[in-house]
Write a protein that holds these residues in place. Sequence first.
Motif, PDB file in Angstrom:
ATOM      1  N   ALA A   1       0.934  -1.201  -0.048  1.00 29.23           N
ATOM      2  CA  ALA A   1      -0.093  -0.075   0.130  1.00 29.23           C
ATOM      3  C   ALA A   1       0.818   1.094   0.071  1.00 29.23           C
ATOM      4  N   ALA A   2       1.841   1.213   0.835  1.00 30.33           N
ATOM      5  CA  ALA A   2       2.699   2.481   0.913  1.00 30.33           C
ATOM      6  C   ALA A   2       3.689   2.452  -0.426  1.00 30.33           C
ATOM      7  N   ALA A   3       3.837   1.597  -1.185  1.00 30.25           N
ATOM      8  CA  ALA A   3       4.807   1.495  -2.556  1.00 30.25           C
ATOM      9  C   ALA A   3       4.157   2.493  -3.469  1.00 30.25           C
ATOM     10  N   ALA A   4       2.811   2.433  -3.366  1.00 25.74           N
ATOM     11  CA  ALA A   4       2.129   3.026  -4.435  1.00 25.74           C
ATOM     12  C   ALA A   4       2.641   4.564  -4.784  1.00 25.74           C
ATOM     13  N   CYS A   5       2.520   5.549  -3.803  1.00 23.54           N
ATOM     14  CA  CYS A   5       3.013   6.468  -3.647  1.00 23.54           C
ATOM     15  C   CYS A   5       3.401   7.306  -2.382  1.00 23.54           C
ATOM     16  N   GLY A   6       3.378   6.359  -1.553  1.00 27.40           N
ATOM     17  CA  GLY A   6       3.838   6.929  -0.184  1.00 27.40           C
ATOM     18  C   GLY A   6       2.598   7.068   0.424  1.00 27.40           C
ATOM     19  N   VAL A   7       2.626   7.568   1.802  1.00 33.18           N
ATOM     20  CA  VAL A   7       1.397   7.720   2.812  1.00 33.18           C
ATOM     21  C   VAL A   7       1.886   8.678   3.702  1.00 33.18           C
ATOM     22  N   GLN A   8       1.414  10.079   3.584  1.00 36.05           N
ATOM     23  CA  GLN A   8       1.619  11.118   4.433  1.00 36.05           C
ATOM     24  C   GLN A   8       1.316  10.832   5.671  1.00 36.05           C
ATOM     25  N   GLU A   9       2.094  11.346   6.734  1.00 35.66           N
ATOM     26  CA  GLU A   9       1.824  11.145   8.187  1.00 35.66           C
ATOM     27  C   GLU A   9       1.592  12.730   8.870  1.00 35.66           C
ATOM     28  N   ALA A  10       0.792  13.251   8.181  1.00 34.55           N
ATOM     29  CA  ALA A  10       0.378  14.553   8.561  1.00 34.55           C
ATOM     30  C   ALA A  10      -0.986  15.199   8.137  1.00 34.55           C
ATOM     31  N   PRO A  11      -1.722  15.327   9.033  1.00 34.31           N
ATOM     32  CA  PRO A  11      -1.703  15.442  10.587  1.00 34.31           C
ATOM     33  C   PRO A  11      -1.162  14.179  10.989  1.00 34.31           C
ATOM     34  N   HIS A  12      -0.668  14.116  12.414  1.00 30.68           N
ATOM     35  CA  HIS A  12      -0.310  12.919  13.014  1.00 30.68           C
ATOM     36  C   HIS A  12      -1.266  12.117  13.244  1.00 30.68           C
ATOM     37  N   GLY A  13      -1.247  10.790  13.020  1.00 33.09           N
ATOM     38  CA  GLY A  13      -2.183   9.635  13.104  1.00 33.09           C
ATOM     39  C   GLY A  13      -3.032   9.203  11.532  1.00 33.09           C
ATOM     40  N   SER A  14      -2.820  10.353  10.726  1.00 30.82           N
ATOM     41  CA  SER A  14      -3.637  10.277   9.517  1.00 30.82           C
ATOM     42  C   SER A  14      -2.928   9.086   8.663  1.00 30.82           C
ATOM     43  N   ALA A  15      -1.770   8.913   8.739  1.00 32.28           N
ATOM     44  CA  ALA A  15      -1.330   7.589   7.749  1.00 32.28           C
ATOM     45  C   ALA A  15      -2.070   6.172   8.283  1.00 32.28           C
ATOM     46  N   ALA A  16      -2.183   5.979   9.438  1.00 31.93           N
ATOM     47  CA  ALA A  16      -2.778   4.924   9.850  1.00 31.93           C
ATOM     48  C   ALA A  16      -4.000   4.595   9.567  1.00 31.93           C
ATOM     49  N   LEU A  17      -4.930   5.663   9.266  1.00 26.93           N
ATOM     50  CA  LEU A  17      -6.149   5.603   8.769  1.00 26.93           C
ATOM     51  C   LEU A  17      -6.259   5.352   7.008  1.00 26.93           C
ATOM     52  N   ALA A  18      -5.269   6.063   6.627  1.00 26.12           N
ATOM     53  CA  ALA A  18      -5.035   5.688   5.119  1.00 26.12           C
ATOM     54  C   ALA A  18      -4.803   4.339   4.941  1.00 26.12           C
ATOM     55  N   PHE A  19      -3.784   3.789   5.732  1.00 24.98           N
ATOM     56  CA  PHE A  19      -3.684   2.081   5.412  1.00 24.98           C
ATOM     57  C   PHE A  19      -4.705   1.517   5.689  1.00 24.98           C
ATOM     58  N   CYS A  20      -5.550   1.858   6.581  1.00 23.36           N
ATOM     59  CA  CYS A  20      -6.669   1.189   6.851  1.00 23.36           C
ATOM     60  C   CYS A  20      -7.826   1.045   6.014  1.00 23.36           C
ATOM     61  N   ALA A  21      -7.902   2.143   5.129  1.00 24.17           N
ATOM     62  CA  ALA A  21      -8.950   2.320   3.912  1.00 24.17           C
ATOM     63  C   ALA A  21      -8.241   1.551   2.835  1.00 24.17           C
ATOM     64  N   ARG A  22      -7.046   1.164   2.775  1.00 28.57           N
ATOM     65  CA  ARG A  22      -6.469   0.081   1.692  1.00 28.57           C
ATOM     66  C   ARG A  22      -6.074  -1.523   2.097  1.00 28.57           C
ATOM     67  N   VAL A  23      -6.001  -1.613   3.480  1.00 28.31           N
ATOM     68  CA  VAL A  23      -5.499  -3.043   3.723  1.00 28.31           C
ATOM     69  C   VAL A  23      -6.756  -3.553   4.551  1.00 28.31           C
ATOM     70  N   ASP A  24      -6.987  -4.933   4.221  1.00 26.06           N
ATOM     71  CA  ASP A  24      -7.965  -5.704   4.852  1.00 26.06           C
ATOM     72  C   ASP A  24      -7.684  -6.004   6.176  1.00 26.06           C
ATOM     73  N   ARG A  25      -8.500  -5.715   7.245  1.00 27.87           N
ATOM     74  CA  ARG A  25      -8.209  -6.355   8.650  1.00 27.87           C
ATOM     75  C   ARG A  25      -7.139  -5.998   9.261  1.00 27.87           C
ATOM     76  N   LEU A  26      -6.664  -4.764   8.896  1.00 27.50           N
ATOM     77  CA  LEU A  26      -5.370  -4.204   9.366  1.00 27.50           C
ATOM     78  C   LEU A  26      -5.348  -3.836  10.803  1.00 27.50           C
ATOM     79  N   SER A  27      -4.274  -3.652  11.713  1.00 29.41           N
ATOM     80  CA  SER A  27      -4.674  -3.707  13.301  1.00 29.41           C
ATOM     81  C   SER A  27      -3.612  -2.695  13.595  1.00 29.41           C
ATOM     82  N   PRO A  28      -3.766  -1.818  14.584  1.00 32.38           N
ATOM     83  CA  PRO A  28      -2.319  -1.008  15.011  1.00 32.38           C
ATOM     84  C   PRO A  28      -1.229  -1.901  15.224  1.00 32.38           C
ATOM     85  N   SER A  29      -1.262  -3.129  15.844  1.00 35.36           N
ATOM     86  CA  SER A  29       0.016  -3.894  16.272  1.00 35.36           C
ATOM     87  C   SER A  29       0.573  -4.266  14.927  1.00 35.36           C
TER      88      SER A  29
END
Length: 387
Positions: free
Chosen positions: A31-59
């Motif tokens: 997911a990150a390889a496509a064009c990178g995932v911006q982490e600003a504002p703080h915490g936004s990158a995790a939500l962007a990953f969640c929209a792209r990766v199935d059953r992703l967990s914080p751990s």
Amino acid sequence: MKEVDRARIIAFRLQNHNLVRRLGARSAVKAAAACGVQEAPHGSAALAFCARVDRLSPSVLERALTRDRTLIHLWSLRGAPYIIPARDLSVFTAGALPFDHASFNVFLSGWAPAIEKAGLDPFELLERMSKGARALLDGRTRDVNELRDMLLKRVRSLGKIERPKEARHDMPEPLYRAIGLAGGVCIVEARGTDSVMARIDQWLGSETGEVVVSAARGELVRRFLHCYGPSGPQHFAEWTSRSLRDAKAAFELVAGELEEVKTSSGSAWLLARDRKSLDSPPQPTGVRLLPDRDPFLQQRDRGTLLLQDQTSRKRLWRPVSAPGAVLVDGEVVGTWRARAVRSHLRLSVEPFKRVTRGAIDEIEEEAASLAPFRGCDSSEVAVAEQT
């Protein structure tokens, strides 16, 4: 030459942003390889990953960043903090660094005249700052603010630069962040404005090796066109914060791989290998909750393509404290915000138009998947009436 319509372009981009079908549960690197995932504002990158990766967990995401280190967090495009694959380090560092002085001045923005007035060369400054940062971080980590202050003292010529009126610190912040683009430092503990920094080579446990800058620059153009094509050098210049001349030179590196296509805005470029995908992209379905500054929302032609209604654009793309976007069947249909109340996530949606009951049910499912990333174990959704 037949014109490529808006619907096909959006569907093509959605597919390549992995927003049509989610990737497997352990596919954050892809997911990150496509064009990178911006982490600003703080915490936004995790939500962007969640929209792209199935059953992703914080751990799982945390493990990729801190234990396996297949993902790395650093200053990259436009000097913004990004999460990228460690294997693609050169693409999002050397590939994103402006190539000449005129281009570097675009990146430095308001600091460029001050640096020039001081009679300093920004590339030489960056080299000294990178060398200093490597020494200061040798065998240890430092707080981002501590490292900034120590570099100001160590690289004495920085003291010659007169701070622009709009700046809040004596350190030229774009130049400081360019240390990430130079492949020197990374963020190993994200705490917003109080993050912890380390040397990239020591964090990854190996030397990064010799970088072929032209190869990295060309590959970044490929990633850009795969995710934001059809497009051209002007939008690439804006996406990377470089001069148009520099962007055109980067496009020339992959000229033999490009195909010209016609859009409503005029001629644009596409990777020839992506032509079939553009001609018949999969139909986007389902709901995604995209955070503020999600990669998909960073399309440089978003005003004429992604969201054409001016009032809706103003509600979504605000300069400060912008909301996220509600994506339904490939269209942005509203905004969302969320806040945690103890261990409960409350998500509010403001639609631009009527949202069906089925879409609301899916929004509720999406909210439940976001809750763990906000430290919550339950969620609820409130949808405002259309105004």
